[in-house]
Write a protein that holds these residues in place. Sequence first.
Motif, PDB file in Angstrom:
ATOM      1  N   ALA A  68       0.833  -1.208   0.000  1.00 55.90           N
ATOM      2  CA  ALA A  68       0.000   0.000   0.000  1.00 55.90           C
ATOM      3  C   ALA A  68       0.868   1.258   0.000  1.00 55.90           C
ATOM      4  CB  ALA A  68      -0.923  -0.014   1.218  1.00 55.90           C
ATOM      5  N   ALA A  69       1.911   1.225   0.820  1.00 55.91           N
ATOM      6  CA  ALA A  69       2.776   2.401   0.933  1.00 55.91           C
ATOM      7  C   ALA A  69       3.871   2.411  -0.122  1.00 55.91           C
ATOM      8  CB  ALA A  69       3.395   2.445   2.334  1.00 55.91           C
ATOM      9  N   GLY A  70       4.090   1.280  -0.789  1.00 54.53           N
ATOM     10  CA  GLY A  70       5.174   1.206  -1.770  1.00 54.53           C
ATOM     11  C   GLY A  70       6.551   1.266  -1.129  1.00 54.53           C
ATOM     12  N   VAL A  71       6.665   0.729   0.087  1.00 46.00           N
ATOM     13  CA  VAL A  71       7.926   0.801   0.839  1.00 46.00           C
ATOM     14  C   VAL A  71       8.516  -0.599   1.028  1.00 46.00           C
ATOM     15  CG1 VAL A  71       8.979   1.390   3.064  1.00 46.00           C
ATOM     16  CG2 VAL A  71       7.213   2.865   2.079  1.00 46.00           C
ATOM     17  N   VAL A  72       9.796  -0.738   0.660  1.00 50.52           N
ATOM     18  CA  VAL A  72      10.530  -1.987   0.852  1.00 50.52           C
ATOM     19  C   VAL A  72      11.516  -1.801   2.008  1.00 50.52           C
ATOM     20  CG1 VAL A  72      12.192  -3.594  -0.186  1.00 50.52           C
ATOM     21  CG2 VAL A  72      10.346  -2.633  -1.589  1.00 50.52           C
ATOM     22  N   ALA A  73      11.587  -2.786   2.898  1.00 51.19           N
ATOM     23  CA  ALA A  73      12.540  -2.754   4.025  1.00 51.19           C
ATOM     24  C   ALA A  73      13.530  -3.890   3.832  1.00 51.19           C
ATOM     25  CB  ALA A  73      11.806  -2.922   5.351  1.00 51.19           C
ATOM     26  N   ILE A  74      14.822  -3.589   3.971  1.00 51.25           N
ATOM     27  CA  ILE A  74      15.848  -4.611   3.705  1.00 51.25           C
ATOM     28  C   ILE A  74      17.025  -4.430   4.644  1.00 51.25           C
ATOM     29  CG2 ILE A  74      17.123  -3.345   1.914  1.00 51.25           C
ATOM     30  CD1 ILE A  74      17.195  -6.101   0.347  1.00 51.25           C
ATOM     31  N   LYS A  75      17.755  -5.507   4.839  1.00 50.65           N
ATOM     32  CA  LYS A  75      18.956  -5.508   5.672  1.00 50.65           C
ATOM     33  C   LYS A  75      20.001  -4.570   5.070  1.00 50.65           C
ATOM     34  CE  LYS A  75      22.428  -8.767   7.404  1.00 50.65           C
ATOM     35  NZ  LYS A  75      23.586  -8.222   6.653  1.00 50.65           N
ATOM     36  N   PRO A  76      20.747  -3.844   5.924  1.00 48.07           N
ATOM     37  CA  PRO A  76      21.871  -3.054   5.411  1.00 48.07           C
ATOM     38  C   PRO A  76      23.015  -3.974   4.985  1.00 48.07           C
ATOM     39  CG  PRO A  76      21.779  -2.931   7.813  1.00 48.07           C
ATOM     40  CD  PRO A  76      20.560  -3.691   7.374  1.00 48.07           C
ATOM     41  N   SER A  77      23.860  -3.501   4.109  1.00 50.91           N
ATOM     42  CA  SER A  77      24.943  -4.309   3.543  1.00 50.91           C
ATOM     43  C   SER A  77      26.067  -4.550   4.547  1.00 50.91           C
ATOM     44  CB  SER A  77      25.516  -3.584   2.316  1.00 50.91           C
ATOM     45  OG  SER A  77      26.548  -4.337   1.722  1.00 50.91           O
ATOM     46  N   GLY A  78      26.494  -5.800   4.649  1.00 47.06           N
ATOM     47  CA  GLY A  78      27.698  -6.123   5.417  1.00 47.06           C
ATOM     48  C   GLY A  78      27.625  -5.862   6.905  1.00 47.06           C
ATOM     49  N   VAL A  79      26.433  -5.659   7.459  1.00 47.87           N
ATOM     50  CA  VAL A  79      26.289  -5.440   8.890  1.00 47.87           C
ATOM     51  C   VAL A  79      26.109  -6.798   9.563  1.00 47.87           C
ATOM     52  CG1 VAL A  79      24.762  -4.505  10.680  1.00 47.87           C
ATOM     53  CG2 VAL A  79      25.368  -3.110   8.679  1.00 47.87           C
ATOM     54  N   GLY A  80      26.842  -7.053  10.612  1.00 48.36           N
ATOM     55  CA  GLY A  80      26.744  -8.331  11.310  1.00 48.36           C
ATOM     56  C   GLY A  80      25.375  -8.499  11.956  1.00 48.36           C
ATOM     57  N   TYR A  81      24.906  -9.743  12.025  1.00 48.92           N
ATOM     58  CA  TYR A  81      23.578  -9.993  12.589  1.00 48.92           C
ATOM     59  C   TYR A  81      23.521  -9.638  14.063  1.00 48.92           C
ATOM     60  CZ  TYR A  81      22.221 -12.073   8.212  1.00 48.92           C
ATOM     61  OH  TYR A  81      21.916 -12.259   6.891  1.00 48.92           O
ATOM     62  N   ALA A  82      24.658  -9.750  14.749  1.00 48.17           N
ATOM     63  CA  ALA A  82      24.675  -9.448  16.183  1.00 48.17           C
ATOM     64  C   ALA A  82      24.365  -7.978  16.447  1.00 48.17           C
ATOM     65  CB  ALA A  82      26.034  -9.812  16.785  1.00 48.17           C
ATOM     66  N   GLU A  83      24.673  -7.126  15.478  1.00 48.65           N
ATOM     67  CA  GLU A  83      24.434  -5.682  15.673  1.00 48.65           C
ATOM     68  C   GLU A  83      23.156  -5.200  15.000  1.00 48.65           C
ATOM     69  OE1 GLU A  83      28.017  -5.707  13.789  1.00 48.65           O
ATOM     70  OE2 GLU A  83      28.263  -7.005  15.537  1.00 48.65           O
ATOM     71  N   LEU A  84      22.404  -6.126  14.395  1.00 47.86           N
ATOM     72  CA  LEU A  84      21.240  -5.701  13.631  1.00 47.86           C
ATOM     73  C   LEU A  84      20.094  -5.300  14.558  1.00 47.86           C
ATOM     74  CD1 LEU A  84      20.549  -5.483  10.632  1.00 47.86           C
ATOM     75  CD2 LEU A  84      19.372  -7.671  10.839  1.00 47.86           C
ATOM     76  N   THR A  85      19.552  -4.101  14.338  1.00 50.37           N
ATOM     77  CA  THR A  85      18.388  -3.619  15.082  1.00 50.37           C
ATOM     78  C   THR A  85      17.391  -3.066  14.062  1.00 50.37           C
ATOM     79  OG1 THR A  85      19.402  -1.430  15.280  1.00 50.37           O
ATOM     80  CG2 THR A  85      19.747  -2.967  17.112  1.00 50.37           C
ATOM     81  N   PRO A  86      16.135  -2.940  14.447  1.00 49.24           N
ATOM     82  CA  PRO A  86      15.135  -2.406  13.499  1.00 49.24           C
ATOM     83  C   PRO A  86      15.556  -1.048  12.937  1.00 49.24           C
ATOM     84  CG  PRO A  86      14.028  -3.332  15.414  1.00 49.24           C
ATOM     85  CD  PRO A  86      15.505  -3.380  15.710  1.00 49.24           C
ATOM     86  N   GLU A  87      16.246  -0.248  13.735  1.00 47.75           N
ATOM     87  CA  GLU A  87      16.642   1.090  13.282  1.00 47.75           C
ATOM     88  C   GLU A  87      17.625   1.021  12.110  1.00 47.75           C
ATOM     89  OE1 GLU A  87      16.403   0.181  16.535  1.00 47.75           O
ATOM     90  OE2 GLU A  87      14.444   1.157  16.419  1.00 47.75           O
ATOM     91  N   LYS A  88      18.373  -0.082  12.011  1.00 49.12           N
ATOM     92  CA  LYS A  88      19.375  -0.191  10.950  1.00 49.12           C
ATOM     93  C   LYS A  88      18.782  -0.715   9.647  1.00 49.12           C
ATOM     94  CE  LYS A  88      23.332  -0.547  14.008  1.00 49.12           C
ATOM     95  NZ  LYS A  88      24.135  -1.486  14.806  1.00 49.12           N
ATOM     96  N   ILE A  89      17.563  -1.223   9.693  1.00 50.82           N
ATOM     97  CA  ILE A  89      16.910  -1.702   8.472  1.00 50.82           C
ATOM     98  C   ILE A  89      16.678  -0.505   7.543  1.00 50.82           C
ATOM     99  CG2 ILE A  89      14.782  -2.748   7.558  1.00 50.82           C
ATOM    100  CD1 ILE A  89      16.565  -4.764   9.049  1.00 50.82           C
ATOM    101  N   VAL A  90      17.003  -0.677   6.263  1.00 51.83           N
ATOM    102  CA  VAL A  90      16.904   0.428   5.309  1.00 51.83           C
ATOM    103  C   VAL A  90      15.537   0.391   4.615  1.00 51.83           C
ATOM    104  CG1 VAL A  90      18.011   1.530   3.323  1.00 51.83           C
ATOM    105  CG2 VAL A  90      19.390   0.181   4.937  1.00 51.83           C
ATOM    106  N   LEU A  91      14.928   1.561   4.444  1.00 47.63           N
ATOM    107  CA  LEU A  91      13.654   1.667   3.719  1.00 47.63           C
ATOM    108  C   LEU A  91      13.882   2.290   2.343  1.00 47.63           C
ATOM    109  CD1 LEU A  91      11.177   2.901   6.510  1.00 47.63           C
ATOM    110  CD2 LEU A  91      11.780   0.561   5.850  1.00 47.63           C
ATOM    111  N   LEU A  92      13.311   1.651   1.310  1.00 48.99           N
ATOM    112  CA  LEU A  92      13.472   2.162  -0.063  1.00 48.99           C
ATOM    113  C   LEU A  92      12.129   2.130  -0.777  1.00 48.99           C
ATOM    114  CD1 LEU A  92      15.584  -0.686   0.128  1.00 48.99           C
ATOM    115  CD2 LEU A  92      16.800   0.918  -1.337  1.00 48.99           C
ATOM    116  N   ASP A  93      12.068   2.832  -1.922  1.00 44.67           N
ATOM    117  CA  ASP A  93      10.901   2.636  -2.776  1.00 44.67           C
ATOM    118  C   ASP A  93      11.240   1.558  -3.806  1.00 44.67           C
ATOM    119  OD1 ASP A  93      12.297   3.776  -4.911  1.00 44.67           O
ATOM    120  OD2 ASP A  93      11.307   5.717  -4.718  1.00 44.67           O
ATOM    121  N   LEU A  94      10.286   1.235  -4.650  1.00 44.75           N
ATOM    122  CA  LEU A  94      10.473   0.104  -5.577  1.00 44.75           C
ATOM    123  C   LEU A  94      11.503   0.397  -6.674  1.00 44.75           C
ATOM    124  CD1 LEU A  94       6.935  -1.498  -5.902  1.00 44.75           C
ATOM    125  CD2 LEU A  94       9.069  -2.713  -5.471  1.00 44.75           C
TER     126      LEU A  94
END
Lengths: 235, 235, 235, 235
Positions: free
Chosen positions: D36-62
């Motif tokens: 509906a919003a046309g927003v894709v959320a994806i993992k940032p590149s090369g970031v370790g899983y141990a440091e992954l938090t929702p804030e680090k997830i990147v939002l993009l359009d299509l």
Amino acid sequence: MTCQELRESVCRANLELVRRGLVIGTWGNASGIDRAAGVVAIKPSGVGYAELTPEKIVLLDLDGKVLEGTLRPSSDTPTHLALYRAWNELGGVVHTHSVYATIFAQASRSIPCFGTTHADHFHGTIPVTRSLTPEETAGEYEANTGKVIVEAFSGEEGRHPDPISMPATLVAHHGPFTWGRDAHDAVENSAVLEIVAQMAFGSIQIAPGLQPLHEFLLDKHYLRKHGSNSYYGQK
Amino acid sequence: MTCQELRESVCRANLELVRRGLVIGTWGNASGIDRAAGVVAIKPSGVGYAELTPEKIVLLDLDGKVLEGTLRPSSDTPTHLALYRAWNELGGVVHTHSVYATIFAQASRSIPCFGTTHADHFHGTIPVTRSLTPEETAGEYEANTGKVIVEAFSGEEGRHPDPISMPATLVAHHGPFTWGRDAHDAVENSAVLEIVAQMAFGSIQIAPGLQPLHEFLLDKHYLRKHGSNSYYGQK
Amino acid sequence: MTCQELRESVCRANLELVRRGLVIGTWGNASGIDRAAGVVAIKPSGVGYAELTPEKIVLLDLDGKVLEGTLRPSSDTPTHLALYRAWNELGGVVHTHSVYATIFAQASRSIPCFGTTHADHFHGTIPVTRSLTPEETAGEYEANTGKVIVEAFSGEEGRHPDPISMPATLVAHHGPFTWGRDAHDAVENSAVLEIVAQMAFGSIQIAPGLQPLHEFLLDKHYLRKHGSNSYYGQK
Amino acid sequence: MTCQELRESVCRANLELVRRGLVIGTWGNASGIDRAAGVVAIKPSGVGYAELTPEKIVLLDLDGKVLEGTLRPSSDTPTHLALYRAWNELGGVVHTHSVYATIFAQASRSIPCFGTTHADHFHGTIPVTRSLTPEETAGEYEANTGKVIVEAFSGEEGRHPDPISMPATLVAHHGPFTWGRDAHDAVENSAVLEIVAQMAFGSIQIAPGLQPLHEFLLDKHYLRKHGSNSYYGQK
């Protein structure tokens, strides 16, 4: 055994399947039967193991009529019931998609007895069923799965295994079913089947034409644990 | 060493087998011997590892007479005793059905030395026993299992391994036995045997005609850890 | 970096090898070097990982003279030193007997690049050394092990890998050595090598004549992570 | 769904990949889309899983324009976007280098349906893409990876799988991509793909010419879980 005890026992057996790495996702189920009461207890269909409680275990009679429980029983229930009806000695049945047993089932290959690990638990070649026909598949598929398992144990006297000394079968293209005195014994047989399948897989990789154990060694091992003169374990 | 210390040591060795993933169910046992006292301590038969305590460890003499303990000793006891009687240097014996060692045993294949991991611990090809005859199987089966193990180390001088530099054998169709200075050393050898078997299994998959190590490399590795001029570890 | 920091870093790298399942028993070691000070830090020989502390890490110079520490350095120290002396860029070296890498080493087979997992980390075929001669084995064995590793990277320009883009080698009949910017980077390369070896092992099982990646795909993957125009990770 | 909820969901899905043993190091990523919003959320590149938090997830359009987040998105983002643009039904996409799926991808082999474990989740042969050309590799490599995935599902009606009943593809020489209703469903499909690949690997080892399931059995299993008359699970 009360219905509540049966439920608790069957719930524990299902959770034990997960703990032992024999089921992935929701692909497996354990059931148990109270022969005196004619009550079968089985896992509900598609319910995750993390949410499984004794209250969610479904109670049915041997014709598949639900006696207690609001959830649907496992879609494999007609297979379990077919086995309970065919063989009075069974107290528990388990179905899994454990990796090595399924590898043999997918290849429609039985598992010959290549060693004493196998002979200590299964008295000979673990059979694989024939394939179901298109009609059997389109019709009462799960009941017909039970039918071909029972078939693998039928026919000329002495030429086929009996379900007591051979508490396991591979359903062709599908995966293993095991059984036992109760649900926990059936789980134990599933676990042993998986390791026996892994060892057989390995042995035929390094010895392609490998022959099964001689009968005298097979009998020695099976009977030292299970025969009337068994001398394994404590009296 | 007191009897209580021997029991505790043997109990810990049995539990260590489980912790290292070398036994499944109750299929394995470790024993130890106090040579001065002539006392062997071994796991009781068919007792689950979860319930194993030093008090349940059975004490016997070298002829198999129970000295202390109300439980039956492991059904494999006559095999352990045969090894202790044959080789004075042994302080501990272990039997498992670990997966890769059993894969080779089931195929009646010895494990040639394909690499330095193997050469660091076992001085040459890990032997496999001959099959027992029907008579040996029907008779004193477990004692005869000990007999064929000892046979694998006998014969013409220099043509067979000696039990000190080759503390492991595969019993054909069955599984591995290992030994060592004490029960813990035997457990360690079981663990190394399993990994060496896994590596050999893999190497012959990708190099079917693979030849064993040259003797000079085998000797170099074995002797840098075990020879009189060893230079591995701390003095 | 102080000597204490180097010791702590190398101690952590050794423990990381265990945590990642790359060493069994005491079969592995990690070292690091402080180039400015000319100090190498390495695991002591035959010390269990459970007892390893920074204080037990041995400090040496590049000729192998112990600078600090009362314990003997790893018996593989001369191999580590040979690599540090040959290649100035190295900050850490690791040796393991990890299962799949050792399976290839035992078979004296290099690991061709069959996929992008490999190409992301190693720029081409992971080489295997030639076998050591009887003389090299009888002589300075561990130093000569270093010599044959360096040899695998020598010769005609452009025909051999360079140690920066190929931070791993299999020593024939033995096992893997890896290296990197520091001890932790070398551990990381050991872990990737093991998984790459497992995947190569599997792929050649199901596709025996499998050809390596085309060079354009190898370069693309290696360079998107490691080239001057890399675009992987964060700036 | 708010952007924060999407981020949290995608972060959890990425961590779930690690928990299930499907990614090693940083080699994997999960994304989700809010259609509906046309927003894709994806993992940032090369970031370790141990440091992954929702804030680090990147939002993009299509089209790949970053909407929120200071980190670079995964280098595989153009592949994810190509799939979202091609197929409106997709709510999540996952890429891993899981071992057995990658073994097939490296061998450029599709995975035929050999059993009901497979048929319960994937309606037929799991396809493998064609190789990318040198031009496609040198150019928009990651977008072209998406292009060859979509190609594997295109062409003559009824001759190719559709992405709903076949939520997985192997990219030749590379590894698996899966998708689903949302990021978690795509993770689940990655996990099932890995186990199905392991079972297929095993079955073709012991039955080299093994034929896929008959269509009637494939349909029966797929449709009892996914068809309009499905009878698996609870209503």
